[in-house]
Scaffold this motif. Structure first.
Motif, PDB file in Angstrom:
ATOM      1  N   LEU A 112      43.122   2.065 -11.824  1.00 47.13           N
ATOM      2  CA  LEU A 112      43.111   1.413 -13.137  1.00 47.13           C
ATOM      3  C   LEU A 112      42.455   2.281 -14.207  1.00 47.13           C
ATOM      4  N   ALA A 113      41.579   3.200 -13.804  1.00 46.33           N
ATOM      5  CA  ALA A 113      40.925   4.099 -14.761  1.00 46.33           C
ATOM      6  C   ALA A 113      41.927   5.047 -15.422  1.00 46.33           C
ATOM      7  N   ASN A 114      43.144   5.121 -14.900  1.00 45.19           N
ATOM      8  CA  ASN A 114      44.196   5.917 -15.536  1.00 45.19           C
ATOM      9  C   ASN A 114      44.587   5.359 -16.899  1.00 45.19           C
ATOM     10  N   ILE A 115      44.239   4.120 -17.162  1.00 43.42           N
ATOM     11  CA  ILE A 115      44.534   3.514 -18.465  1.00 43.42           C
ATOM     12  C   ILE A 115      43.350   3.837 -19.376  1.00 43.42           C
ATOM     13  N   LYS A 116      43.424   4.974 -20.040  1.00 45.62           N
ATOM     14  CA  LYS A 116      42.306   5.483 -20.845  1.00 45.62           C
ATOM     15  C   LYS A 116      42.050   4.643 -22.094  1.00 45.62           C
ATOM     16  N   TRP A 117      43.060   3.948 -22.581  1.00 42.22           N
ATOM     17  CA  TRP A 117      42.939   3.204 -23.832  1.00 42.22           C
ATOM     18  C   TRP A 117      42.518   1.738 -23.627  1.00 42.22           C
ATOM     19  N   ALA A 118      42.171   1.387 -22.382  1.00 41.98           N
ATOM     20  CA  ALA A 118      41.700   0.032 -22.087  1.00 41.98           C
ATOM     21  C   ALA A 118      40.360   0.098 -21.371  1.00 41.98           C
ATOM     22  N   GLU A 119      39.590  -0.974 -21.496  1.00 34.96           N
ATOM     23  CA  GLU A 119      38.335  -1.091 -20.765  1.00 34.96           C
ATOM     24  C   GLU A 119      38.601  -1.886 -19.494  1.00 34.96           C
ATOM     25  N   VAL A 120      38.151  -1.350 -18.360  1.00 38.20           N
ATOM     26  CA  VAL A 120      38.279  -2.052 -17.084  1.00 38.20           C
ATOM     27  C   VAL A 120      36.886  -2.474 -16.654  1.00 38.20           C
ATOM     28  N   LYS A 121      36.727  -3.768 -16.421  1.00 35.75           N
ATOM     29  CA  LYS A 121      35.432  -4.297 -16.012  1.00 35.75           C
ATOM     30  C   LYS A 121      35.599  -5.055 -14.704  1.00 35.75           C
ATOM     31  N   LYS A 122      34.753  -4.725 -13.759  1.00 39.21           N
ATOM     32  CA  LYS A 122      34.736  -5.454 -12.495  1.00 39.21           C
ATOM     33  C   LYS A 122      33.912  -6.720 -12.692  1.00 39.21           C
ATOM     34  N   ILE A 123      34.466  -7.850 -12.293  1.00 43.44           N
ATOM     35  CA  ILE A 123      33.733  -9.103 -12.398  1.00 43.44           C
ATOM     36  C   ILE A 123      32.651  -9.096 -11.325  1.00 43.44           C
ATOM     37  N   GLU A 124      31.433  -9.266 -11.770  1.00 45.86           N
ATOM     38  CA  GLU A 124      30.289  -9.345 -10.864  1.00 45.86           C
ATOM     39  C   GLU A 124      29.880 -10.810 -10.777  1.00 45.86           C
ATOM     40  N   LYS A 125      28.817 -11.075 -10.089  1.00 44.26           N
ATOM     41  CA  LYS A 125      28.330 -12.457 -10.000  1.00 44.26           C
ATOM     42  C   LYS A 125      27.805 -12.876 -11.376  1.00 44.26           C
ATOM     43  N   GLU A 126      28.438 -13.863 -11.962  1.00 43.69           N
ATOM     44  CA  GLU A 126      28.013 -14.364 -13.269  1.00 43.69           C
ATOM     45  C   GLU A 126      26.935 -15.435 -13.071  1.00 43.69           C
ATOM     46  N   ASN A 127      26.177 -15.704 -14.108  1.00 40.71           N
ATOM     47  CA  ASN A 127      25.083 -16.674 -14.025  1.00 40.71           C
ATOM     48  C   ASN A 127      25.567 -18.108 -13.855  1.00 40.71           C
ATOM     49  N   SER A 128      26.725 -18.423 -14.413  1.00 37.59           N
ATOM     50  CA  SER A 128      27.231 -19.792 -14.355  1.00 37.59           C
ATOM     51  C   SER A 128      28.748 -19.780 -14.488  1.00 37.59           C
ATOM     52  N   ILE A 129      29.367 -20.904 -14.202  1.00 33.46           N
ATOM     53  CA  ILE A 129      30.815 -21.030 -14.383  1.00 33.46           C
ATOM     54  C   ILE A 129      31.171 -20.887 -15.859  1.00 33.46           C
ATOM     55  N   LEU A 130      30.275 -21.319 -16.751  1.00 36.74           N
ATOM     56  CA  LEU A 130      30.531 -21.166 -18.189  1.00 36.74           C
ATOM     57  C   LEU A 130      30.539 -19.697 -18.589  1.00 36.74           C
ATOM     58  N   ASP A 131      29.609 -18.909 -18.034  1.00 38.64           N
ATOM     59  CA  ASP A 131      29.596 -17.468 -18.308  1.00 38.64           C
ATOM     60  C   ASP A 131      30.872 -16.810 -17.795  1.00 38.64           C
ATOM     61  N   LEU A 132      31.302 -17.210 -16.603  1.00 38.70           N
ATOM     62  CA  LEU A 132      32.525 -16.664 -16.028  1.00 38.70           C
ATOM     63  C   LEU A 132      33.733 -17.020 -16.901  1.00 38.70           C
ATOM     64  N   CYS A 133      33.827 -18.263 -17.312  1.00 35.69           N
ATOM     65  CA  CYS A 133      34.941 -18.692 -18.163  1.00 35.69           C
ATOM     66  C   CYS A 133      34.938 -17.953 -19.499  1.00 35.69           C
ATOM     67  N   SER A 134      33.754 -17.755 -20.067  1.00 35.52           N
ATOM     68  CA  SER A 134      33.630 -17.023 -21.324  1.00 35.52           C
ATOM     69  C   SER A 134      34.124 -15.584 -21.173  1.00 35.52           C
ATOM     70  N   LEU A 135      33.753 -14.950 -20.079  1.00 38.60           N
ATOM     71  CA  LEU A 135      34.197 -13.584 -19.808  1.00 38.60           C
ATOM     72  C   LEU A 135      35.715 -13.532 -19.635  1.00 38.60           C
ATOM     73  N   ILE A 136      36.261 -14.432 -18.850  1.00 36.48           N
ATOM     74  CA  ILE A 136      37.710 -14.456 -18.608  1.00 36.48           C
ATOM     75  C   ILE A 136      38.462 -14.695 -19.911  1.00 36.48           C
ATOM     76  N   LYS A 137      37.967 -15.587 -20.746  1.00 30.63           N
ATOM     77  CA  LYS A 137      38.634 -15.901 -22.014  1.00 30.63           C
ATOM     78  C   LYS A 137      38.754 -14.676 -22.920  1.00 30.63           C
ATOM     79  N   LYS A 138      37.833 -13.709 -22.788  1.00 31.91           N
ATOM     80  CA  LYS A 138      37.858 -12.491 -23.602  1.00 31.91           C
ATOM     81  C   LYS A 138      38.860 -11.457 -23.077  1.00 31.91           C
ATOM     82  N   ALA A 139      39.345 -11.653 -21.864  1.00 30.82           N
ATOM     83  CA  ALA A 139      40.207 -10.657 -21.219  1.00 30.82           C
ATOM     84  C   ALA A 139      41.617 -10.673 -21.797  1.00 30.82           C
ATOM     85  N   ASP A 140      42.244  -9.505 -21.717  1.00 32.60           N
ATOM     86  CA  ASP A 140      43.659  -9.388 -22.067  1.00 32.60           C
ATOM     87  C   ASP A 140      44.523  -9.452 -20.815  1.00 32.60           C
ATOM     88  N   LEU A 141      43.926  -9.116 -19.667  1.00 32.31           N
ATOM     89  CA  LEU A 141      44.628  -9.107 -18.388  1.00 32.31           C
ATOM     90  C   LEU A 141      43.601  -9.286 -17.283  1.00 32.31           C
TER      91      LEU A 141
END
Length: 122
Positions: free
Chosen positions: A32-61
């Motif tokens: 996935l790092a071959n896509i130089k024009w996008a940010e790739v973030k690995k989902i780690e353990k989030e503090n809460s389901i709300l934090d996880l949902c907030s992170l997912i909502k910001k994603a494009d893919l």
């Protein structure tokens, strides 16, 4: 200046059999790092389901094994690439693709999806 598209990656499921082994996960992230024009973030353990949902909502893919993460992304209408497994439970929608995350062309598929999204929103 427009922000980089955000790709979220998750290889961890509730069972080891559905999770991506650590040694293969690095290969997927390097792919996935071959896509130089996008940010790739690995989902780690989030503090809460709300934090996880907030992170997912910001994603494009979202690229993930079949977990609640893919179902949340689908509910937010975020395109997903779901790791092909024998259980076949992933969210069935027009924005969800089942594919092997071990595919050497995974980055190309992700690029094509992002380019389509940005073309349609322009």
């Amino acid at each position: 200046l427009k922000k980089k598209p955000l790709i979220l990656y998750n290889g961890t499921a509730s069972t080891i059999s559905r999770s991506i082994p650590m040694e293969k996960e690095n290969s997927i992230l390097n792919n996935l790092a071959n896509i130089k024009w996008a940010e790739v973030k690995k989902i780690e353990k989030e503090n809460s389901i709300l934090d996880l949902c907030s992170l997912i909502k910001k994603a494009d893919l979202v690229i993930s094994v079949d977990t609640g993460i893919t179902h949340i992304a689908s509910a937010f209408n975020i395109p997903t690439i779901v790791h092909k497994s024998s259980e076949n439970v992933y969210p069935k929608s027009s924005i969800s693709i089942e594919n092997s995350l071990y595919d050497d062309n995974l980055y190309k598929m992700a690029e094509d999806i992002l380019e389509y999204i940005y073309t349609m929103s322009a």
